[in-house]
Scaffold this motif. Structure first.
Motif, PDB file in Angstrom:
ATOM      1  N   SER A  70       0.464  -1.463  -0.416  1.00 44.37           N
ATOM      2  CA  SER A  70      -0.021   0.234  -0.149  1.00 44.37           C
ATOM      3  C   SER A  70       0.910   0.886  -0.261  1.00 44.37           C
ATOM      4  O   SER A  70       1.977   1.213  -0.024  1.00 44.37           O
ATOM      5  CB  SER A  70      -0.786   0.194   1.142  1.00 44.37           C
ATOM      6  N   GLU A  71       0.633   2.713  -0.508  1.00 39.89           N
ATOM      7  CA  GLU A  71       0.772   3.783  -0.017  1.00 39.89           C
ATOM      8  C   GLU A  71       1.271   4.051   1.096  1.00 39.89           C
ATOM      9  O   GLU A  71       1.887   4.679   1.473  1.00 39.89           O
ATOM     10  CB  GLU A  71       0.143   4.795  -0.929  1.00 39.89           C
ATOM     11  N   ASP A  72       0.590   3.286   2.017  1.00 40.81           N
ATOM     12  CA  ASP A  72       0.602   3.719   3.804  1.00 40.81           C
ATOM     13  C   ASP A  72       2.268   3.216   3.766  1.00 40.81           C
ATOM     14  O   ASP A  72       3.013   3.657   4.400  1.00 40.81           O
ATOM     15  CB  ASP A  72      -0.474   3.588   4.695  1.00 40.81           C
ATOM     16  N   GLU A  73       2.253   2.191   3.894  1.00 37.38           N
ATOM     17  CA  GLU A  73       2.567   0.843   4.393  1.00 37.38           C
ATOM     18  C   GLU A  73       4.537   1.627   3.328  1.00 37.38           C
ATOM     19  O   GLU A  73       5.628   1.419   3.688  1.00 37.38           O
ATOM     20  CB  GLU A  73       3.423   0.043   3.447  1.00 37.38           C
ATOM     21  N   ALA A  74       4.309   2.329   1.752  1.00 41.09           N
ATOM     22  CA  ALA A  74       5.777   2.691   1.947  1.00 41.09           C
ATOM     23  C   ALA A  74       6.641   3.779   2.094  1.00 41.09           C
ATOM     24  O   ALA A  74       7.275   3.926   2.305  1.00 41.09           O
ATOM     25  CB  ALA A  74       5.259   3.410  -0.030  1.00 41.09           C
ATOM     26  N   ARG A  75       5.027   4.638   2.402  1.00 35.89           N
ATOM     27  CA  ARG A  75       5.315   5.705   3.082  1.00 35.89           C
ATOM     28  C   ARG A  75       6.110   5.948   4.067  1.00 35.89           C
ATOM     29  O   ARG A  75       7.049   6.287   4.941  1.00 35.89           O
ATOM     30  CB  ARG A  75       4.031   6.597   3.157  1.00 35.89           C
ATOM     31  N   GLN A  76       5.343   4.528   4.830  1.00 35.41           N
ATOM     32  CA  GLN A  76       5.944   4.750   6.533  1.00 35.41           C
ATOM     33  C   GLN A  76       7.109   4.177   7.129  1.00 35.41           C
ATOM     34  O   GLN A  76       8.130   4.008   7.562  1.00 35.41           O
ATOM     35  CB  GLN A  76       4.770   3.967   7.694  1.00 35.41           C
ATOM     36  N   ARG A  77       7.858   3.467   5.716  1.00 33.69           N
ATOM     37  CA  ARG A  77       8.890   2.536   5.226  1.00 33.69           C
ATOM     38  C   ARG A  77       9.958   2.979   4.774  1.00 33.69           C
ATOM     39  O   ARG A  77      10.969   2.297   4.563  1.00 33.69           O
ATOM     40  CB  ARG A  77       8.966   0.683   5.665  1.00 33.69           C
ATOM     41  N   ALA A  78       9.476   4.118   4.494  1.00 34.73           N
ATOM     42  CA  ALA A  78      10.471   4.264   2.874  1.00 34.73           C
ATOM     43  C   ALA A  78      12.264   4.626   3.350  1.00 34.73           C
ATOM     44  O   ALA A  78      13.149   4.677   2.936  1.00 34.73           O
ATOM     45  CB  ALA A  78      10.425   6.210   2.531  1.00 34.73           C
ATOM     46  N   SER A  79      12.319   5.131   4.608  1.00 28.90           N
ATOM     47  CA  SER A  79      13.923   5.568   5.424  1.00 28.90           C
ATOM     48  C   SER A  79      14.290   3.838   5.636  1.00 28.90           C
ATOM     49  O   SER A  79      15.298   3.875   5.057  1.00 28.90           O
ATOM     50  CB  SER A  79      13.345   6.093   6.860  1.00 28.90           C
ATOM     51  N   GLU A  80      14.013   3.564   5.910  1.00 29.91           N
ATOM     52  CA  GLU A  80      13.957   2.204   6.598  1.00 29.91           C
ATOM     53  C   GLU A  80      14.574   0.959   4.814  1.00 29.91           C
ATOM     54  O   GLU A  80      15.488   0.520   4.897  1.00 29.91           O
ATOM     55  CB  GLU A  80      12.956   0.524   7.305  1.00 29.91           C
ATOM     56  N   PHE A  81      13.544   1.185   3.982  1.00 31.22           N
ATOM     57  CA  PHE A  81      14.134   0.613   2.486  1.00 31.22           C
ATOM     58  C   PHE A  81      15.346   0.906   2.401  1.00 31.22           C
ATOM     59  O   PHE A  81      16.098   0.504   1.743  1.00 31.22           O
ATOM     60  CB  PHE A  81      12.591   0.449   1.754  1.00 31.22           C
ATOM     61  N   ILE A  82      15.125   2.712   1.855  1.00 38.61           N
ATOM     62  CA  ILE A  82      16.242   3.014   1.409  1.00 38.61           C
ATOM     63  C   ILE A  82      17.773   3.034   1.510  1.00 38.61           C
ATOM     64  O   ILE A  82      18.566   3.025   1.124  1.00 38.61           O
ATOM     65  CB  ILE A  82      16.228   4.975   1.651  1.00 38.61           C
ATOM     66  N   ALA A  83      17.568   3.073   3.292  1.00 35.37           N
ATOM     67  CA  ALA A  83      19.057   2.560   3.785  1.00 35.37           C
ATOM     68  C   ALA A  83      19.295   1.035   3.734  1.00 35.37           C
ATOM     69  O   ALA A  83      20.666   1.357   3.448  1.00 35.37           O
ATOM     70  CB  ALA A  83      18.793   2.650   5.399  1.00 35.37           C
TER      71      ALA A  83
END
Length: 89
Positions: A70-83
């Motif tokens: 979902s878009e919410d998951e993508a926004r909430q976990r963005a920092s974690e993924f990008i790291a």
């Protein structure tokens, strides 16, 4: 940092610079005022999904595309993924 949204069901045709130049020259030489020319394309070679473009773009930047539920998951976990060199999509 924003997730990338790229629909899986949208496909578009793309021309190479050479093909677009050839189409332009042919339309100038063969066309009349207000004529519209469409290239005859091979769908196996020219059709591209938007999601494939996003995946290749992220790979060029050094990231792996990560498809979120979902878009919410993508926004909430963005920092974690990008790291972890993954980009939320």
């Amino acid at each position: 940092m924003q997730p990338i949204v790229a629909p899986n069901d949208i496909r578009r045709y793309f021309l190479t610079p050479q093909e677009s130049g050839e189409l332009f020259i042919m339309s100038c030489l063969l066309g009349e005022n207000r004529d519209i020319f469409f290239p005859k394309l091979n769908s196996d070679l020219h059709i591209t999904k938007f999601s494939d473009i996003a995946i290749r773009y992220l790979a060029d930047l050094g990231y792996e595309a990560f498809e979120c539920e979902s878009e919410d998951e993508a926004r909430q976990r963005a920092s974690e993924f990008i790291a972890n060199k993954k980009w939320p999509c």
